[in-house]
Design a protein around this motif. Structure first.
Motif, PDB file in Angstrom:
ATOM      1  N   PHE A 154      44.048  56.035  60.513  1.00  0.00           N
ATOM      2  CA  PHE A 154      45.338  56.435  61.150  1.00  0.00           C
ATOM      3  C   PHE A 154      46.374  55.395  60.926  1.00  0.00           C
ATOM      4  O   PHE A 154      46.349  54.500  61.706  1.00  0.00           O
ATOM      5  N   VAL A 189      45.438  51.630  61.085  1.00  0.00           N
ATOM      6  CA  VAL A 189      43.906  51.726  61.893  1.00  0.00           C
ATOM      7  C   VAL A 189      42.970  52.477  61.399  1.00  0.00           C
ATOM      8  O   VAL A 189      42.805  53.872  61.074  1.00  0.00           O
ATOM      9  N   PRO A 249      31.693  52.404  73.081  1.00  0.00           N
ATOM     10  CA  PRO A 249      32.435  51.880  73.898  1.00  0.00           C
ATOM     11  C   PRO A 249      33.825  52.644  73.446  1.00  0.00           C
ATOM     12  O   PRO A 249      33.886  53.602  72.489  1.00  0.00           O
ATOM     13  N   ASN A 250      34.809  52.893  74.650  1.00  0.00           N
ATOM     14  CA  ASN A 250      35.946  53.709  74.180  1.00  0.00           C
ATOM     15  C   ASN A 250      36.686  53.161  72.885  1.00  0.00           C
ATOM     16  O   ASN A 250      36.624  51.721  72.625  1.00  0.00           O
ATOM     17  N   GLY A 251      37.061  53.973  72.324  1.00  0.00           N
ATOM     18  CA  GLY A 251      38.094  53.691  71.055  1.00  0.00           C
ATOM     19  C   GLY A 251      37.245  53.439  69.817  1.00  0.00           C
ATOM     20  O   GLY A 251      37.696  52.765  68.813  1.00  0.00           O
ATOM     21  N   SER A 252      35.767  53.746  70.023  1.00  0.00           N
ATOM     22  CA  SER A 252      34.879  53.297  68.787  1.00  0.00           C
ATOM     23  C   SER A 252      34.919  54.441  67.739  1.00  0.00           C
ATOM     24  O   SER A 252      34.314  54.341  66.798  1.00  0.00           O
ATOM     25  N   GLY A 253      35.443  55.629  67.922  1.00  0.00           N
ATOM     26  CA  GLY A 253      35.586  56.504  66.865  1.00  0.00           C
ATOM     27  C   GLY A 253      34.919  57.739  67.375  1.00  0.00           C
ATOM     28  O   GLY A 253      34.831  58.684  66.295  1.00  0.00           O
ATOM     29  N   LYS A 254      34.464  57.894  68.379  1.00  0.00           N
ATOM     30  CA  LYS A 254      33.360  59.018  68.576  1.00  0.00           C
ATOM     31  C   LYS A 254      34.162  60.382  68.375  1.00  0.00           C
ATOM     32  O   LYS A 254      33.851  61.254  67.715  1.00  0.00           O
ATOM     33  N   THR A 255      35.293  60.390  69.147  1.00  0.00           N
ATOM     34  CA  THR A 255      36.120  61.670  68.958  1.00  0.00           C
ATOM     35  C   THR A 255      36.762  61.897  67.740  1.00  0.00           C
ATOM     36  O   THR A 255      36.763  62.919  67.286  1.00  0.00           O
ATOM     37  N   THR A 256      37.216  61.011  66.979  1.00  0.00           N
ATOM     38  CA  THR A 256      37.399  61.119  65.672  1.00  0.00           C
ATOM     39  C   THR A 256      36.362  61.514  64.624  1.00  0.00           C
ATOM     40  O   THR A 256      36.691  62.330  63.768  1.00  0.00           O
ATOM     41  N   ALA A 285      39.764  54.183  62.042  1.00  0.00           N
ATOM     42  CA  ALA A 285      39.125  54.655  63.435  1.00  0.00           C
ATOM     43  C   ALA A 285      37.409  54.954  62.698  1.00  0.00           C
ATOM     44  O   ALA A 285      36.743  54.848  63.716  1.00  0.00           O
ATOM     45  N   TYR A 340      40.865  66.585  62.046  1.00  0.00           N
ATOM     46  CA  TYR A 340      41.224  65.420  61.175  1.00  0.00           C
ATOM     47  C   TYR A 340      40.446  64.900  60.020  1.00  0.00           C
ATOM     48  O   TYR A 340      39.537  64.380  60.018  1.00  0.00           O
ATOM     49  N   GLN A 378      37.441  66.514  74.759  1.00  0.00           N
ATOM     50  CA  GLN A 378      37.308  65.314  76.048  1.00  0.00           C
ATOM     51  C   GLN A 378      37.958  66.013  77.251  1.00  0.00           C
ATOM     52  O   GLN A 378      37.478  65.612  78.330  1.00  0.00           O
TER      53      GLN A 378
HETATM   54  P1  ADP Z   1      36.458  57.350  71.092  1.00  0.00           P
HETATM   55  O1  ADP Z   1      36.392  58.817  71.208  1.00  0.00           O
HETATM   56  O2  ADP Z   1      35.402  56.634  70.848  1.00  0.00           O
HETATM   57  O3  ADP Z   1      37.030  56.805  72.585  1.00  0.00           O
HETATM   58  P2  ADP Z   1      38.592  57.947  69.286  1.00  0.00           P
HETATM   59  O4  ADP Z   1      38.079  58.348  68.186  1.00  0.00           O
HETATM   60  O5  ADP Z   1      39.470  58.654  70.264  1.00  0.00           O
HETATM   61  O6  ADP Z   1      37.618  56.918  70.073  1.00  0.00           O
HETATM   62  O7  ADP Z   1      39.667  56.645  68.660  1.00  0.00           O
HETATM   63  C1  ADP Z   1      39.162  55.839  67.739  1.00  0.00           C
HETATM   64  C2  ADP Z   1      40.519  54.927  67.127  1.00  0.00           C
HETATM   65  O8  ADP Z   1      41.208  55.820  66.453  1.00  0.00           O
HETATM   66  C3  ADP Z   1      41.395  54.359  68.459  1.00  0.00           C
HETATM   67  O9  ADP Z   1      41.895  53.337  67.755  1.00  0.00           O
HETATM   68  C4  ADP Z   1      42.352  55.268  68.327  1.00  0.00           C
HETATM   69  O10 ADP Z   1      43.544  54.864  68.949  1.00  0.00           O
HETATM   70  C5  ADP Z   1      42.754  55.781  66.957  1.00  0.00           C
HETATM   71  N1  ADP Z   1      42.871  57.228  66.926  1.00  0.00           N
HETATM   72  C6  ADP Z   1      42.366  58.197  67.150  1.00  0.00           C
HETATM   73  N2  ADP Z   1      43.067  59.516  66.888  1.00  0.00           N
HETATM   74  C7  ADP Z   1      44.204  59.041  66.549  1.00  0.00           C
HETATM   75  C8  ADP Z   1      45.473  59.765  66.306  1.00  0.00           C
HETATM   76  N3  ADP Z   1      45.616  61.047  66.231  1.00  0.00           N
HETATM   77  N4  ADP Z   1      46.617  58.839  65.684  1.00  0.00           N
HETATM   78  C9  ADP Z   1      46.504  57.514  65.716  1.00  0.00           C
HETATM   79  N5  ADP Z   1      45.415  57.076  66.185  1.00  0.00           N
HETATM   80  C10 ADP Z   1      44.239  57.666  66.372  1.00  0.00           C
END
Ligand code: ADP
Ligand code: MG
Length: 289
Positions: free
Chosen positions: A45, A48, A69-76, A50, A85, A117
């Motif tokens: 992104f 970043v 951990p939070n922000g590790s890329g799970k939702t991505t 991800a 995405y 989520q």
């Molecule tokens: P998790 O689900 O493990 O908490 P995310 O997948 O939500 O983590 O996020 C992983 C990284 O990607 C983070 O640094 C987050 O800020 C970034 N990120 C996720 N989605 C977006 C987006 N739509 N735009 C910009 N950055 C994103």
């Protein structure tokens, strides 16, 4: 530190998990094509990164845990699999078909359903109508529009309603079926999201923190419903969850991410107790309770 062993009481759903012989590693026959196969997925992104070179394969009937951990890329990763995405690098196959680049509604109609989520229900609509929205993958666009009008073709409506009734039954949502979704407790709203995903008749279900914000009782209920749905509907499941006791009890295998990279993968207990995982969790902010 054995994260799983940190929990001394045995909740009711853990007994169910044991009865159903869950939480055992899956050995996939080498000839069998996994239901889901991600190979070297990367996603940026802006500046970043991800996800970096993330691979996993989920076997038929498996419950596969995705933790970190939070922000590790799970939702991505889930957003990549479901087409929200698409990854910039790597490939994703579902039941042998490449699906990266395929649009979300098409991926849904191929048989992958997900929950979000953060609860993403249609406020102002009843529980029943929210679950009916999960049927949209089967509806002709005009039928979808007609969801809101009296002239909806009677037969189609009956078929969809029958399916939805089965789900309401399975997830025990009868008592709130006519309530506007926003008035029911959060734990129940998460259950409605699960119901809406199941209404799409998926073969693969992806759950993004289905227990987030739940109290102990709600958590026990949702685990039971997930296990019941898996059995009744013959599902393969990918689940993101911070509750390690749940992950170790119900998952066969797991992948642990940190900063978008794979730090452990394999049979669930081995993966979550890997020294790098414990270090990441101690260094990061995770609710392992
Ligand atoms: P998790 O689900 O493990 O908490 P995310 O997948 O939500 O983590 O996020 C992983 C990284 O990607 C983070 O640094 C987050 O800020 C970034 N990120 C996720 N989605 C977006 C987006 N739509 N735009 C910009 N950055 C994103
Ligand atoms: Mg997330």
């Amino acid at each position: 530190m054995d994260i799983a062993a940190a929990h001394t009481s045995v909740p009711r759903w853990q007994t169910t998990a044991m009865e159903k012989n869950l939480g055992q590693p899956t050995t996939m026959p080498s000839s069998a094509e996994p239901v889901l196969r991600c190979e070297k997925i990367s996603r940026w992104f802006g500046g970043v990164r991800a996800l970096s070179d993330v691979s996993l394969s989920v076997a038929q009937g498996e419950i596969y845990g995705l933790v970190g951990p939070n922000g590790s890329g799970k939702t991505t990763l889930v957003n990549s699999i479901t087409g929200f995405y698409p990854p910039q690098e790597g490939s994703i196959h579902f039941e042998g078909h490449q699906i990266n680049g395929v649009r979300p509604h098409r991926i849904a109609s191929l048989g992958i359903a997900r929950t979000f989520q953060n609860v993403a229900l249609f406020k102002g609509m009843s529980v029943l109508d929210n679950i009916l929205m999960g049927r949209h993958t089967f509806m002709h666009p005009s039928a979808l529009a007609s969801l809101f009008y009296w002239w909806w073709a009677e037969k189609e409506e009956m078929l969809h309603r029958d399916k939805v009734e089965e789900i309401i039954d399975l997830l025990q949502l009868e008592s709130v079926r006519d309530e506007p979704v926003e008035v029911i407790p959060l734990g129940m709203q998460k259950r409605v999201e699960l119901a809406r995903a199941l209404a799409a008749e998926p073969r693969m279900l992806i759950l993004d923190e289905p227990m987030a914000g739940m109290n102990q009782e709600e958590k026990e209920y949702i685990v039971r419903f997930i296990l019941d749905a898996k059995e009744a509907l013959n599902l393969t499941i990918l689940i993101i969850e911070h509750h390690m006791d749940v992950i170790t009890a119900i998952c066969n295998r797991a992948l642990v991410l940190n900063n978008g990279r794979m730090i452990a993968q394999g049979p669930v207990r081995e993966a979550v107790n890997h020294p790098d995982v414990i270090a990441a969790y101690i260094g990061g902010a995770i609710d392992a309770a």
